[in-house]
Write an enzyme that holds these catalytic residues in place. Structure first.
Site, short mmCIF file in Angstrom:
data_model
loop_
_atom_site.label_atom_id
_atom_site.label_comp_id
_atom_site.label_asym_id
_atom_site.label_seq_id
_atom_site.Cartn_x
_atom_site.Cartn_y
_atom_site.Cartn_z
N ASN A 161 0.80 -1.23 0.00
CA ASN A 161 0.00 0.00 0.00
C ASN A 161 0.83 1.28 0.00
OD1 ASN A 161 0.70 -0.44 2.67
ND2 ASN A 161 -1.27 0.20 3.50
N ARG A 169 11.17 3.59 6.07
CA ARG A 169 11.01 3.68 7.53
C ARG A 169 11.88 2.64 8.25
NH1 ARG A 169 4.73 4.39 9.20
NH2 ARG A 169 4.74 2.14 9.01
N LYS A 184 12.31 -7.71 1.47
CA LYS A 184 11.41 -8.44 0.58
C LYS A 184 10.15 -7.60 0.38
CE LYS A 184 7.93 -10.76 0.73
NZ LYS A 184 7.28 -10.27 -0.49
N PRO A 185 10.05 -6.93 -0.76
CA PRO A 185 8.85 -6.12 -1.00
C PRO A 185 7.64 -6.99 -1.35
CG PRO A 185 10.31 -6.03 -2.91
CD PRO A 185 10.98 -6.93 -1.90
N ALA A 186 6.46 -6.40 -1.30
CA ALA A 186 5.24 -7.13 -1.68
C ALA A 186 5.30 -7.49 -3.17
CB ALA A 186 4.02 -6.26 -1.41
N GLY A 238 2.51 -5.19 7.61
CA GLY A 238 1.51 -5.92 6.84
C GLY A 238 0.35 -6.32 7.73
N SER A 239 -0.33 -7.38 7.36
CA SER A 239 -1.54 -7.77 8.07
C SER A 239 -1.23 -8.41 9.42
CB SER A 239 -2.34 -8.75 7.21
OG SER A 239 -1.55 -9.90 6.98
N GLU A 260 4.43 -3.82 12.49
CA GLU A 260 3.51 -2.71 12.12
C GLU A 260 2.33 -3.36 11.42
OE1 GLU A 260 3.86 0.36 12.92
OE2 GLU A 260 5.95 0.50 13.52
N CYS A 294 -3.24 1.56 6.70
CA CYS A 294 -3.46 1.03 8.05
C CYS A 294 -4.02 2.11 8.94
CB CYS A 294 -2.15 0.49 8.61
SG CYS A 294 -0.85 1.73 8.54
N GLU A 391 -10.97 -4.53 8.94
CA GLU A 391 -10.33 -3.47 8.14
C GLU A 391 -10.96 -3.46 6.75
OE1 GLU A 391 -6.13 -4.30 7.93
OE2 GLU A 391 -5.64 -2.20 8.17
#
Ligand code: NAP
Length: 487
Positions: A161, A169, A184-186, A238-239, A260, A294, A391
């Protein structure tokens, strides 16, 4: 920017693995398709890393950790500063790339690039301010020293997102502290992170400090790294569901973790709120990133005396937003990330309507290419509706009412999440009472945006633990060492 710019930025981004500073194809020989969510078309193919490549990245990170930890803080700060400047210089190209893979309107992508870059500037300034302590024991017979040293090799797993900011960050403070790292990106949005790796390369980050690995099998790639004693820290955004599983895996090595995770932000409007401020705040808190944040206001609890006016003003503003492809001029709302995301939004809206809610604007999707969903306001959302508990991650504002402050606070806290809460009141006394009572890591008081590189971002309850940004952010990447020596 036109189609030729799209082709140019897509051609400029490397799609191989960035393994300890060297670009190369994956041994898998496979690739992962990256889709434009506004058209459903494949725009790029990135390398599909296998578990052995994850372990190789970890070997490299462990090998370079010692030298990197001993590097001069000023040098690390200068690298971050150069990377910040390159991001700012290339804001238009980075924003276009982000919009192509993620869907958000160009203006929002530019905003994210600037926000993401600010973490590099902030931590470039923090790298030279890592503190310690020197003191005398109370008995006077010994000196005590407290040192802070880099945690060691880190693994960062980031979501789609905010494809850049959720990376910087973590990377910013880790570089500042002297940690090596693997990112490791999405799989939906790897291109922005690969472009960032290119920027760090140009900024002079030594080889071995950073790897970026893209993959179709997140768990298979990261699992063996997390079980390996050379890894010292996992930071995940993430989730909550995936975060919980990662914490369990990390327990075997008692790894340091920062989590997070998901949110379910309440947005409270008291009867003495300034409705102009509240509606402006609601637009930011709800519509930033199409509601795929989020920190997105997930549910609106509004005092019964102002609920109708608030709902109709919010519906007028949301209903007037221009929905379209993020690259088109004037677009204010892009598509959702994928069909699964859109189906979830539809399901939650249908459940709320079944239980008595009324759409004031939006409420059903248009068919056509891309994963679009219209901005939607639901009034009279009944307790027990799923949208109040889950969510929504989309442009939907469910509104319910309250009569007393205690009722509002109880409703706000009635969730397992605790990331952020928003409250609008013109009374300072009420504001103080409310901020003390709200169970959240962050609070927007008369403000619909809390994110700031200078502030500690993070949650409580099942929104996770750890803080990113602010003076607190670097401590996530530093161990404390206490030394005792005779006087
Ligand atoms: P997600 O499904 O949890 O995925 C996040 C990252 O974890 C992706 O890189 C994903 O890789 C990876 N992943 C998935 N399963 C994994 C596994 N078994 N082992 C290791 N890695 C795994 O979350 P998302 O849908 O991308 O992001 C949305 C969620 O992130 C929302 O809940 C949102 O609230 C939360 N979020 C929180 C914050 C915060 O700061 N608190 C900020 C932004 C987002 P693949 O892409 O390959 O699946």
């Amino acid at each position: 920017m036109g189609g030729s710019d799209e082709t140019r930025v897509l051609q400029a981004v490397r799609t191989d693995l960035f393994l300890g500073g060297e670009w190369g194809a994956s041994e898998s020989g496979h690739t992962v398709a990256v889709e434009d969510p506004s058209t459903g078309e494949t725009i790029a193919e990135v390398a599909d890393a296998i578990p052995a490549e994850g372990l190789e990245a970890l070997r490299i990170a462990a090998e370079h950790q010692g030298k990197w930890a001993r590097s001069a803080p000023r040098d690390r700060g200068e690298i971050l500063r150069r990377a910040f400047e390159l991001m700012v210089e290339r804001v238009d190209d980075l924003a276009l790339l982000m919009t192509l893979e993620m869907g958000k309107p160009l203006a929002e992508s530019r905003g994210e690039v600037a926000y993401a870059a600010e973490f590099l500037r902030w931590f470039s300034e923090e790298s030279v301010r890592i503190d310690g302590r020197f003191g005398l024991s109370p008995s006077g017979d010994s000196h005590l020293m407290v040192l802070r040293q880099p945690v060691g090799p880190c693994l960062f797993i980031t979501p789609w997102n905010f494809p850049l900011a959720m990376g910087t960050r973590k990377i910013g403070p880790a570089v500042a502290a002297g940690c090596t790292m693997i990112v490791k990106p999405a799989k939906q949005t790897p291109l922005s992170m690969l472009a960032l790796a290119q920027i760090f390369e140009e900024a002079g980050l030594p080889k071995g400090v950073l790897s970026v690995l893209t993959t179709s099998s997140a768990g298979a790639l990261t699992g063996p790294m997390i079980k390996d004693a050379r890894l010292r820290k996992v930071s995940f955004t993430g989730s909550t569901e995936v975060g919980r599983a990662l914490v369990k895996d990390a327990a075997d090595q008692l790894l340091r973790t920062s989590m997070e995770l998901g949110g379910n932000a309440p947005f409270l409007v008291f009867e003495d709120a300034d409705l102009d401020k509240a509606v402006d705040g609601a637009m930011l808190a709800k519509m930033r990133n199409m509601g795929e944040a989020c920190t997105a206001a997930n549910r609106f609890h509004v005092h019964a005396s102002v609920a109708e006016e608030f709902s109709s003003r919010l519906a007028a503003r949301m209903g007037a937003l221009k929905v379209g492809r993020g690259t088109e001029d004037g677009t204010q709302v892009g598509p959702l990330i994928d069909e699964a995301g859109r189906l979830k939004v539809e399901e939650l809206v249908a459940d709320a309507i079944d239980r008595g809610a009324k759409p004031v604007t939006g409420g059903s999707r248009d068919d056509g290419a891309g994963y679009f969903y219209p901005p939607t306001v639901l009034a009279g959302v009944e307790p027990g509706s799923r949208i109040l508990a889950e969510e929504v991650f989309g442009p939907v504002a469910p509104i319910s009412t309250f009569e007393t402050d205690d009722e509002a606070i109880a409703a706000a806290n009635d969730t397992e999440f605790g990331l952020v809460s928003y409250a609008f009141t013109e009374s300072w006394t009420r504001g103080l009472k409310v901020i003390e009572a709200l169970e959240a890591g962050m609070i927007g008081l008369n403000r619909g945006l809390v994110s700031n590189p200078a502030a500690p971002f993070g949650g409580i309850k099942q929104s996770g633990f750890g803080r990113e940004g602010g003076p607190e952010g670097i401590y996530e990447y530093l161990d404390v060492k206490y030394v005792s020596t005779p006087r």
